[in-house]
Design a protein around this motif. Structure first.
Motif, short mmCIF file in Angstrom:
data_model
loop_
_atom_site.label_atom_id
_atom_site.label_comp_id
_atom_site.label_asym_id
_atom_site.label_seq_id
_atom_site.Cartn_x
_atom_site.Cartn_y
_atom_site.Cartn_z
N ASN A 54 -24.35 13.07 28.96
CA ASN A 54 -24.45 13.41 30.37
C ASN A 54 -24.50 14.91 30.60
O ASN A 54 -23.88 15.67 29.85
N GLN A 82 -33.33 14.53 28.32
CA GLN A 82 -33.27 14.21 29.76
C GLN A 82 -34.14 15.14 30.58
O GLN A 82 -34.83 14.71 31.51
N THR A 103 -32.60 9.58 34.75
CA THR A 103 -32.71 8.97 33.42
C THR A 103 -31.77 9.70 32.48
O THR A 103 -31.49 10.89 32.65
N LEU A 104 -31.28 8.98 31.46
CA LEU A 104 -30.34 9.57 30.52
C LEU A 104 -30.46 8.86 29.17
O LEU A 104 -30.51 7.63 29.12
N GLU A 155 -35.51 13.89 37.07
CA GLU A 155 -35.04 13.77 35.68
C GLU A 155 -33.57 13.40 35.60
O GLU A 155 -33.11 12.87 34.58
N LEU A 163 -33.34 5.00 26.31
CA LEU A 163 -33.47 5.78 27.52
C LEU A 163 -33.17 4.87 28.70
O LEU A 163 -33.82 3.84 28.88
N ARG A 218 -40.99 11.80 29.70
CA ARG A 218 -40.06 12.30 28.69
C ARG A 218 -40.39 11.79 27.30
O ARG A 218 -39.59 11.94 26.37
#
Length: 209
Positions: free
Chosen positions: A157, A184, A68-69, A65, A75, A11
């Protein structure tokens, strides 16, 4: 959960491109065949929304994916996924409830009933800060064609919204919206997730629940 270096992940480019974008959220719409969920909901006397949340969590765990956020300017990598649901509380308002996803439906279902009941009674939100949370909002009484979530700039989110399902001659459908932060995941990841969601719904077996 832990902070990770975006440049050590797939990412990296998306992080540089979208983290400071004024509107980094993307929304997809998809109409799902939920005939199986409706049938199981009636046969097993289970909440349709609970079945949807479980299928969402099950599909999400198959897309890396989701783990992860972007949080603030960092990150974050998570070890677990939770599904959030909005609960009507005893004061006539709404509260938020996070349920940790479990591949074991019996456990997830029991947690869902216990925690949503607790939140409805106490009017206190139940938040999980150490899991990547997928937000949901079910406007089950209303026939809507779709909804785009609000981007607050605080919560990045992923979020899903749906209204009332629609009955046809041979199947029942539900239109959902799925909003995600472009850091994300990319569109292909989101589309794959929605395909997996439909697959999980279609392949759900009575002994699974």
């Amino acid at each position: 959960m832990k902070e990770i270096n975006p440049h050590d992940t797939t990412r990296s480019y998306a992080f540089e491109l979208w983290m400071k974008a004024p509107m980094p959220m993307v929304t997809f719409f998809k109409t799902l065949d939920v005939s199986r969920l409706v049938r199981f909901s009636r046969k097993k006397r289970l909440k349709f929304n609970m079945l949807m949340c479980w299928c969402i969590g099950k599909a999400a765990t198959q897309v890396k994916e989701f783990y992860t956020l972007p949080v603030g300017d960092r990150l974050i990598q998570y070890d677990s996924i939770a599904v959030n649901t909005i609960v009507a509380n005893k004061n006539g308002e709404v509260s938020s409830c996070d349920i940790l996803f479990s591949d074991d439906f019996a456990k997830f279902g029991a947690d869902y009933i216990r925690l949503t009941g607790q939140v409805a009674e106490t009017c206190d939100n139940h938040d999980l800060t150490d899991s990547m949370v997928i937000g949901t909002s079910a406007l089950a009484k209303f026939d809507i064609d779709g909804a785009v979530g609000m981007y607050s700039g605080i919560f990045n989110n992923p979020f899903m919204i749906w209204g009332k399902y629609r009955k046809h001659w041979f199947k029942t459908t539900l239109t959902v919206s799925f909003q995600f932060h472009h850091t994300q995941m990319d569109g292909a990841h989101a589309a794959h997730f929605l395909e997996l969601l439909q697959k999980e719904i279609m392949e759900l077996k009575i002994h699974d629940i």
